[in-house]
Design a protein around this motif. Structure first.
Motif, mmCIF file in Angstrom:
data_model
loop_
_atom_site.group_PDB
_atom_site.id
_atom_site.type_symbol
_atom_site.label_atom_id
_atom_site.label_comp_id
_atom_site.label_asym_id
_atom_site.label_seq_id
_atom_site.Cartn_x
_atom_site.Cartn_y
_atom_site.Cartn_z
ATOM 1 N N LEU A 189 11.847 49.109 -1.393
ATOM 2 C CA LEU A 189 11.567 48.119 -2.125
ATOM 3 C C LEU A 189 10.076 48.225 -2.995
ATOM 4 C CD1 LEU A 189 11.469 44.651 -2.496
ATOM 5 C CD2 LEU A 189 10.046 44.548 -0.558
ATOM 6 N N THR A 190 9.210 48.898 -2.356
ATOM 7 C CA THR A 190 8.134 49.441 -3.334
ATOM 8 C C THR A 190 7.898 50.546 -2.798
ATOM 9 O OG1 THR A 190 6.475 48.775 -1.576
ATOM 10 C CG2 THR A 190 7.338 46.977 -3.075
ATOM 11 N N PRO A 191 6.984 51.375 -3.753
ATOM 12 C CA PRO A 191 6.830 52.825 -3.445
ATOM 13 C C PRO A 191 5.893 52.860 -1.894
ATOM 14 C CG PRO A 191 5.835 52.021 -5.630
ATOM 15 C CD PRO A 191 6.301 51.104 -4.812
ATOM 16 N N PHE A 192 5.410 51.881 -1.431
ATOM 17 C CA PHE A 192 4.580 52.018 -0.118
ATOM 18 C C PHE A 192 5.804 51.748 1.039
ATOM 19 C CE2 PHE A 192 0.971 50.302 -2.568
ATOM 20 C CZ PHE A 192 0.085 51.212 -2.084
ATOM 21 N N THR A 193 7.141 51.070 0.724
ATOM 22 C CA THR A 193 7.935 51.217 1.774
ATOM 23 C C THR A 193 8.858 52.440 1.741
ATOM 24 O OG1 THR A 193 9.569 50.287 0.108
ATOM 25 C CG2 THR A 193 8.325 48.693 1.589
ATOM 26 N N PHE A 194 8.960 53.216 0.495
ATOM 27 C CA PHE A 194 9.499 54.550 0.668
ATOM 28 C C PHE A 194 8.570 55.388 1.223
ATOM 29 C CE2 PHE A 194 9.384 58.597 -1.697
ATOM 30 C CZ PHE A 194 10.582 59.082 -1.381
ATOM 31 N N LEU A 195 7.365 55.484 0.957
ATOM 32 C CA LEU A 195 6.485 56.337 1.674
ATOM 33 C C LEU A 195 6.473 56.026 3.210
ATOM 34 C CD1 LEU A 195 3.949 58.037 1.449
ATOM 35 C CD2 LEU A 195 2.375 56.195 1.312
ATOM 36 N N ILE B 21 6.495 44.971 7.409
ATOM 37 C CA ILE B 21 5.525 43.875 7.087
ATOM 38 C C ILE B 21 5.712 43.871 5.521
ATOM 39 C CG2 ILE B 21 3.167 43.130 6.989
ATOM 40 C CD1 ILE B 21 2.950 45.087 9.452
ATOM 41 N N ILE B 22 5.712 44.885 4.890
ATOM 42 C CA ILE B 22 5.792 44.967 3.383
ATOM 43 C C ILE B 22 6.874 43.993 2.936
ATOM 44 C CG2 ILE B 22 5.929 46.112 1.321
ATOM 45 C CD1 ILE B 22 4.276 48.373 2.720
ATOM 46 N N TYR B 23 8.221 44.278 3.563
ATOM 47 C CA TYR B 23 9.348 43.647 3.457
ATOM 48 C C TYR B 23 9.534 42.180 3.709
ATOM 49 C CZ TYR B 23 12.461 47.748 2.609
ATOM 50 O OH TYR B 23 13.142 48.856 2.145
ATOM 51 N N PHE B 24 8.745 41.893 4.862
ATOM 52 C CA PHE B 24 8.552 40.557 4.877
ATOM 53 C C PHE B 24 7.722 39.392 3.909
ATOM 54 C CE2 PHE B 24 6.370 36.821 6.982
ATOM 55 C CZ PHE B 24 7.226 36.181 7.630
ATOM 56 N N ASP B 25 6.606 40.206 3.604
ATOM 57 C CA ASP B 25 5.620 39.698 2.606
ATOM 58 C C ASP B 25 6.108 39.540 1.200
ATOM 59 O OD1 ASP B 25 3.703 39.489 4.453
ATOM 60 O OD2 ASP B 25 2.657 41.436 4.015
ATOM 61 N N ASN B 26 7.401 40.532 0.982
ATOM 62 C CA ASN B 26 7.946 40.267 -0.054
ATOM 63 C C ASN B 26 9.323 39.418 -0.144
ATOM 64 O OD1 ASN B 26 6.867 42.197 -2.657
ATOM 65 N ND2 ASN B 26 6.532 43.154 -0.602
ATOM 66 N N THR C 24 8.549 33.490 11.165
ATOM 67 C CA THR C 24 7.280 32.744 11.146
ATOM 68 C C THR C 24 5.898 33.678 11.059
ATOM 69 O OG1 THR C 24 7.133 33.031 13.802
ATOM 70 C CG2 THR C 24 8.064 30.844 12.533
ATOM 71 N N ASN C 25 6.284 35.067 11.331
ATOM 72 C CA ASN C 25 5.124 35.959 11.485
ATOM 73 C C ASN C 25 5.558 37.059 10.959
ATOM 74 O OD1 ASN C 25 3.414 38.198 13.136
ATOM 75 N ND2 ASN C 25 2.194 36.261 12.806
ATOM 76 N N ALA C 26 4.765 38.010 10.161
ATOM 77 C CA ALA C 26 5.348 39.250 9.442
ATOM 78 C C ALA C 26 5.160 40.376 10.633
ATOM 79 C CB ALA C 26 4.495 39.667 8.274
ATOM 80 N N TYR C 27 4.252 40.191 11.530
ATOM 81 C CA TYR C 27 4.090 41.301 12.585
ATOM 82 C C TYR C 27 5.402 41.148 13.442
ATOM 83 C CZ TYR C 27 -0.510 41.611 10.547
ATOM 84 O OH TYR C 27 -1.556 42.081 9.527
ATOM 85 N N LEU C 28 5.731 39.816 14.115
ATOM 86 C CA LEU C 28 6.673 39.637 15.024
ATOM 87 C C LEU C 28 8.165 39.914 14.378
ATOM 88 C CD1 LEU C 28 7.583 38.545 17.687
ATOM 89 C CD2 LEU C 28 7.626 36.448 16.469
ATOM 90 N N TYR C 29 7.988 39.524 13.010
ATOM 91 C CA TYR C 29 9.564 39.852 12.482
ATOM 92 C C TYR C 29 9.823 41.550 12.402
ATOM 93 C CZ TYR C 29 12.795 40.795 8.737
ATOM 94 O OH TYR C 29 13.792 41.258 7.658
#
Length: 285
Positions: A140-146, A193-198, A208-213
């Motif tokens: 999704l982003t360079p950070f998810t690749f990393l 978490i990055i996927y959830f935020d996007n 409901t929550n990025a951490y739980l997801y």
């Protein structure tokens, strides 16, 4: 004085024009990037992954110049990577946005890491991650690749820290696999978490929550993948194949004769009959 003022004016005007040209060029490059198709972006990412792979290979060769890794170690790294890469294709997909349960694809590289240690293990892990990305690019982003392909697979090297924790291969394997997969879990957790935020959220999971997801999503496949690898390694250890593979990969550190001697000593100790106190009393009388 007027001449100096005129020169300053023309100098400032030239700098302003150059700055404007750089801004226009940057905007043009950004617009061209936005106009790229998804296929083009994936292609460039694959090229970048191959380039990074080449850099890692060069780094290993330079590392080899210090005599910390010999040619045999590099050759067995390639063999174990190839075996793991083939096994990674035998898998059951666990989620729509990545993650899968493989047929013990980590076992060959884990054997190599146990034989040669953590530092070579980090190199091998990163290469394994890049191979996984090239075979099925998704990010999704360079950070998810990393996080998903570089750092998560680099955590394979953590297993090498536990190879000499005790004299028991079985204990070292169990603790090392647990530590390695916990470290890998954390890397994938941050990516989730990055996927959830996007807004990339799988259906049926808590949204409901990025951490739980992210925690629930990683729990779908990572523990099962870890359990399969652990079971296979335990079977290899209990049947004696693990010691033989270690001796094959790195005979300088893992002598098969020493392993047999320790095993024979343990068996002989277990077979010594205990003296019967009643029988000894009767003989004394």
């Amino acid at each position: 004085m007027p001449a100096q003022c005129g020169a300053c004016f023309f100098y400032a005007q030239a700098r302003f024009a150059a700055s404007a040209h750089r801004r226009e060029k940057g905007v043009s490059m950004f617009l061209n990037l936005l106009a790229m198709s998804v296929e083009d972006i994936i292609t460039y990412c694959i090229i970048g992954a191959v380039a990074l792979l080449a850099v890692i290979v060069v780094a290993i060769c330079l590392y080899n110049r210090n005599k910390k890794m010999d040619t045999k170690a590099i050759a067995y790294a390639a063999v174990c990577l190839a075996a793991s890469f083939v096994l990674s294709f035998i898998k059951a997909p666990a989620g729509p946005f990545g993650g899968s349960i493989t047929l013990a694809s980590f076992v060959p590289v884990l054997i190599y890491v146990y034989a040669y240690g953590a530092i070579p293990g980090f190199f091998v892990g990163i290469i394994f991650g890049l191979l996984n990305y090239i075979s099925g690019p998704w990010w999704l982003t360079p950070f998810t690749f990393l996080f998903d392909y570089v750092l998560a697979f680099a955590m394979i090297g953590v297993f090498g820290f536990f190879r000499k924790m005790t004299k028991s291969h079985l204990v070292n394997i169990c603790v090392g696999v647990a530590a390695m997969f916990i470290a890998r879990f954390l890397m994938h957790f941050f990516a989730g978490i990055i996927y959830f935020d996007n807004g990339i959220i799988a259906d049926g999971l808590p949204a409901t929550n990025a951490y739980l997801y992210s925690f629930v999503y990683q729990m779908i496949y990572l523990p099962a993948d870890a359990a399969i690898s652990l079971v296979v390694l335990i079977i290899l250890e209990r049947t004696g194949m693990f010691a033989r593979l270690l001796n094959l990969v790195n005979p300088a550190q893992f002598s098969l004769s020493a392993a047999k001697t320790s095993a024979d000593t343990a068996d002989a100790t277990a077979e010594i009959p205990k003296s019967d106190p009643t029988h000894e009393k009767e003989n004394t009388k």
